[in-house]
Scaffold this active site. Structure first.
Site, PDB file in Angstrom:
ATOM      1  CG  ASP A 225      -0.269   0.268   2.408  1.00 34.23           C
ATOM      2  OD1 ASP A 225       1.052   0.161   2.687  1.00 34.23           O
ATOM      3  OD2 ASP A 225      -0.983   0.506   3.398  1.00 34.23           O
ATOM      4  CB  CYS A 363      -0.166   3.128   7.283  1.00 38.87           C
ATOM      5  SG  CYS A 363       1.099   2.617   6.009  1.00 38.87           S
TER       6      CYS A 363
END
Length: 371
Positions: A225, A363
């Site tokens: 990510d 995150c």
């Protein structure tokens, strides 16, 4: 309700309509300078930006609830929950749809502190050799959130952090071998067994394996990510540099080759949108000195930060991306806006203080699809 092994699950893409965004609250003084003061201000800005598109609940340690409530906009909710890392992407459940009942359920994977291990007395010993915590509250975050929501919990025996995987919502997943195949995650599982578990719990039937993630992303072993994500089926964003002297150059080149040669689950050739990375960012001496634990500095000046604009939140027609105070901030925002087109509004918010802990906006967040 049928047992998990008698059910099939579907993991929606992040552009699916979202019911809520869960957002972690930073408070670790050894990760973030000045008792996490700057990081908390940055997270407040992120929460306010996301709340324009998606309802937001901030998850904070019980001792931090009052402080979070005093700083956050009133439209943002606050939930007290024991946690160590604010990067809730890696500890929250992945919200999926049960194809048997049609209801939302949460998949709870094992969390082992990014590849750390337990010592003889039960203490957690990090990859860097330091003792982290005796009771790893992070491993209970997914279950606690699902109990709070009254939602079915599907447990997986596999170690997996949410930041290590990304889906197009149509059966394709992109990930990095550097993380998912690392010996510190699931040493007793083969690649084929990992793919089978991803299929069982998420309905994924095609995994695109990128060799590595962003350079210097040591904490997570190269989470996907921070490097590559879908913006819609058949289209991916890829963190990019043209600087051949940067170790990131070779990593981005090899990922581009894999993505170019690998069709998705429906046989489509992927369209790759390159997103410029910021110049190499490093921890300053002042930042290192301000990260304290027991009166000692806990971060090293000069350490490279894993900065990337791919680490952003997308939900309900909005994309909130990090800004680092660099000349590349607007270039990256424009590249992401072009990839999405006019249907998504891309906004930048200051986020360097969040990066000090090793992650960034994506995150810090976990989307809960409306199912």
């Amino acid at each position: 309700m049928a047992p998990a092994d008698q059910d099939d699950f579907y993991w929606p893409a992040e552009w699916t309509e979202q019911e809520r965004c869960w957002l972690g609250w930073p408070d670790r003084a050894d990760w973030f300078p000045h008792q996490a003061k700057e990081a908390q201000a940055a997270v407040t800005g992120v929460a306010a930006a996301i709340a324009k598109f998606v309802p937001v609940t901030v998850v904070a340690n019980p001792s931090q609830v009052d402080k979070a409530r005093s700083l956050l906009p009133t439209v943002v909710q606050v939930l007290g929950l024991n946690l160590e890392t604010p990067y809730i992407r890696d500890t929250a459940p992945l919200f999926v749809k049960s194809l048997l009942s049609g209801n939302a359920v949460g998949v709870d994977y094992r969390f082992n502190l990014y590849g750390s291990h337990q010592g003889p007395n039960g203490e957690w010993i990090t990859k860097w050799g330091s003792v982290y915590a005796h009771k790893l509250h992070d491993a209970d975050v997914a279950g606690a959130l699902l109990r709070h929501l009254g939602m079915q919990r599907v447990q997986s025996p596999m170690v997996l952090e949410g930041g290590s995987v990304h889906t197009d919502g149509e059966g394709t997943m992109v990930t990095t071998a550097e993380c998912l195949l690392h010996e510190n995650r699931n040493p007793n599982m083969t690649r084929e067994q990992i793919e089978a578990e991803l299929n069982r719990t998420l309905g994924v039937n095609k995994v695109i394996w990128l060799p590595r993630g962003v350079y210097a992303d040591w904490v997570t072993n190269g989470h996907c990510d921070n490097f590559c994500c879908f913006v819609r089926p058949g289209h991916v964003l890829l963190a990019w540099t043209d600087d051949e002297s940067d170790p990131q150059w070779e990593i981005s080149q090899e990922a581009y080759r894999v993505l170019s040669a690998t069709p998705d689950a429906r046989g489509r050739k992927l369209k790759i949108h390159k997103v410029p990375m910021p110049p190499p960012l490093h921890i300053t001496q002042a930042e290192a000195d301000a990260c304290q634990h027991d009166g000692k500095a806990k971060r090293g000046a000069g350490e490279r930060l894993p900065a990337s604009y791919i680490n952003f939140y997308h939900g309900n027609g909005g994309a909130v991306i990090p800004a680092f105070g660099e000349g590349t901030d607007e270039l990256a925002r424009a590249a992401i806006q072009e990839a999405y087109g006019p249907s998504v509004k891309v906004v930048s918010v200051p986020a360097r203080p969040i990066l000090m802990g090793g992650g960034d906006i994506h995150c810090m967040t976990m989307q809960q699809a409306k199912i």
